[in-house]
Design an enzyme around this catalytic site. Structure first.
Site, PDB file in Angstrom:
ATOM      1  N   ARG A   1       0.826  -1.222   0.000  1.00  0.00           N
ATOM      2  CA  ARG A   1       0.000   0.000   0.000  1.00  0.00           C
ATOM      3  C   ARG A   1       0.857   1.268   0.000  1.00  0.00           C
ATOM      4  NH1 ARG A   1      -2.334   1.606   4.411  1.00  0.00           N
ATOM      5  NH2 ARG A   1      -2.635  -0.470   5.273  1.00  0.00           N
TER       6      ARG A   1
ATOM      7  N   TYR B   1     -16.898  16.091 -15.413  1.00  0.00           N
ATOM      8  CA  TYR B   1     -17.266  14.717 -15.106  1.00  0.00           C
ATOM      9  C   TYR B   1     -18.251  14.673 -13.925  1.00  0.00           C
ATOM     10  CZ  TYR B   1     -16.913   9.761 -14.235  1.00  0.00           C
ATOM     11  OH  TYR B   1     -17.224   8.438 -14.044  1.00  0.00           O
TER      12      TYR B   1
ATOM     13  N   ASP C   1      -7.766  18.054 -15.351  1.00  0.00           N
ATOM     14  CA  ASP C   1      -8.114  16.682 -15.691  1.00  0.00           C
ATOM     15  C   ASP C   1      -7.963  16.579 -17.212  1.00  0.00           C
ATOM     16  OD1 ASP C   1      -9.422  14.355 -16.503  1.00  0.00           O
ATOM     17  OD2 ASP C   1     -10.892  14.424 -14.888  1.00  0.00           O
TER      18      ASP C   1
ATOM     19  N   LYS D   1      -9.030   4.928 -19.299  1.00  0.00           N
ATOM     20  CA  LYS D   1      -9.395   5.332 -20.655  1.00  0.00           C
ATOM     21  C   LYS D   1      -8.219   5.105 -21.609  1.00  0.00           C
ATOM     22  CE  LYS D   1     -13.251   6.539 -18.701  1.00  0.00           C
ATOM     23  NZ  LYS D   1     -13.061   6.630 -17.282  1.00  0.00           N
TER      24      LYS D   1
HETATM   25  C1  LIG Z   1     -12.843  13.198 -17.485  1.00  0.00           C
HETATM   26  C2  LIG Z   1     -12.905  12.094 -16.464  1.00  0.00           C
HETATM   27  N1  LIG Z   1     -12.286  12.247 -15.294  1.00  0.00           N
HETATM   28  C3  LIG Z   1     -12.310  11.291 -14.338  1.00  0.00           C
HETATM   29  C4  LIG Z   1     -12.997  10.100 -14.545  1.00  0.00           C
HETATM   30  C5  LIG Z   1     -13.028   9.060 -13.450  1.00  0.00           C
HETATM   31  O1  LIG Z   1     -12.223   7.983 -13.784  1.00  0.00           O
HETATM   32  P1  LIG Z   1     -12.467   6.469 -13.269  1.00  0.00           P
HETATM   33  O2  LIG Z   1     -13.714   5.981 -13.916  1.00  0.00           O
HETATM   34  O3  LIG Z   1     -11.218   5.754 -13.686  1.00  0.00           O
HETATM   35  O4  LIG Z   1     -12.616   6.533 -11.781  1.00  0.00           O
HETATM   36  C6  LIG Z   1     -13.649   9.901 -15.750  1.00  0.00           C
HETATM   37  C7  LIG Z   1     -14.397   8.652 -15.993  1.00  0.00           C
HETATM   38  O5  LIG Z   1     -15.118   8.521 -16.957  1.00  0.00           O
HETATM   39  C8  LIG Z   1     -13.609  10.922 -16.741  1.00  0.00           C
HETATM   40  O6  LIG Z   1     -14.248  10.792 -17.917  1.00  0.00           O
END
Ligand SMILES: Cc1ncc(COP(=O)(O)O)c(C=O)c1O
Length: 370
Positions: A47, A97, A169, A194
């Site tokens: 961890r 998101y 992000d 992704k």
């Molecule tokens: C732009 C964006 N940020 C963060 C996330 C969160 O990622 P995760 O699904 O790996 O937790 C997503 C998920 O679709 C996303 O599209």
């Protein structure tokens, strides 16, 4: 060194013990200490850190042009650890998101955070929304799902003038197309689930820091105590994904460009949201801060929810599914995926354009649109 070369060669040292060229996958949860109780190899318990994760973090820091990176179990684990490392006010994107909005409404109060939403593509509004206790400006560019583009260098200056930091992000763009730290951002985050993984078979999240400072230390500590660490196998898969990221992104972009221009000509399409279209409001900034426009887009079908859902019912190559960044093309009625409280227009469909031949994808959409 060019980006493609960095993506292949960072965190890629030949294994000293065996000469293995592909990185070893270390599944051990615990590591031997010396008789005096020390950990000379730097590892103690999974961890805290593990060797496969260290390789991934080395590669991430290199491709994001940062000083240090941390890998997490998911994009939301990364987002949460980061947000739990401050107290004060956070400016969030009004188009972003949806799960980050859930964090804000359900958990920010217990984390000692307050927040406001603001359109990150409107600098005057961002300036007006900054408060004396604003610690963080959080932006997503391109945004999910409306593909709005925020000006990273302008937002970084604005945040820094007021003693705040800028977090970007960059999940939709990936480091292959956009490196926010080079444009002044302090932190960049990706859902590795992704494009970094790239094959819809691994979950992960990453955070890269412009400098290895107190913020890095506190996010690392947060990861250790809350346990949102990435598993070794997931680190290994994400590292493998990074090797082919630049090559995959070229085809994602080429396909998306062709599809976006097809959609603009279709009478059943009300609007196309893709920053690579010259008519898109984000085009000029995207052209400056991205090397290409990416494989994500959304479009609005004339009519409403029923008309949009009818299109997704008829696609044969595009699979109806959420998520993005894999080799296969996906189509999604975004408001349905986001559920109650969604602000996404009911006639909007979001697409992750895969690596199939774009003529086949256009043919599929033409049939589905009728
Ligand atoms: C732009 C964006 N940020 C963060 C996330 C969160 O990622 P995760 O699904 O790996 O937790 C997503 C998920 O679709 C996303 O599209």
């Amino acid at each position: 060194m060019h980006f493609e070369t960095k993506a292949i060669h960072s965190g890629a040292e030949v294994d000293e013990a065996t000469g293995a060229v592909a990185p070893p996958l270390h599944l051990s949860t615990t590591f031997e200490r010396t008789a005096t109780g020390d950990t000379p190899r730097g590892y103690s318990y999974i961890r805290d850190a593990n060797p496969t994760q260290s390789r991934l973090e080395e590669a991430l820091a290199a491709i994001d042009s940062g000083a240090a990176s941390l890998a997490f179990a998911s994009g939301m684990a990364a987002t949460s650890a980061l947000l739990q490392s401050w107290h004060g006010h956070v400016l969030l994107p009004s188009d972003g998101y949806y799960a980050v909005r859930a964090l804000a409404s359900e958990l920010f109060p217990s984390w000692g955070l307050t927040h406001d939403y603001v359109a990150m593509d409107d600098l005057d509004s961002v300036r007006a929304a900054m408060r004396d206790d604003t610690r963080v400006v959080w932006c997503e560019t391109p945004s999910n799902p409306l593909m709005t583009i925020a000006d990273v260098s302008a937002l970084a200056s604005l945040a820094h003038e007021r003693g705040a930091i800028l977090v970007v992000d960059g999940t939709f763009a990936t480091p292959a197309l956009q490196r926010p730290i080079e444009q002044g951002a302090d932190v960049v985050l990706h859902s590795a689930t992704k494009y970094l993984g790239g094959h819809s078979d691994v979950q992960g999240g990453t955070v890269t820091f412009a400098s290895k400072d107190a913020l890095y230390e506190s996010v690392e500590h947060m990861r250790t105590i809350t346990g949102g660490v990435a598993s070794p196998f997931n680190c290994w898969l994400i590292l493998r994904g990074i090797r082919s990221l630049p090559a995959r992104m070229r085809v994602h972009c080429e396909n998306a460009r062709a599809i976006a221009s097809f959609l603009t000509t279709h009478p059943r399409v009300e609007a196309v949201h893709y920053p690579g279209l010259e008519s898109d409001p984000g085009y000029a900034i995207a052209k400056r801060q991205m090397s290409d426009f990416g494989g994500m887009m959304s479009f609005r079908v004339r009519g409403g929810r029923d008309e949009a859902l009818a299109v997704t019912a008829k696609t044969r190559l595009f699979t109806r599914a959420t998520s993005l960044g894999g080799v296969e093309s996906l189509i999604e009625h975004r408001a349905s995926s986001e559920g109650p409280g969604s602000r996404t227009p009911e006639n909007l469909l979001r697409m992750s354009i895969g690596l199939e031949h774009y003529e086949d994808l256009i043919g599929d959409l033409r049939e589905a649109l009728g």
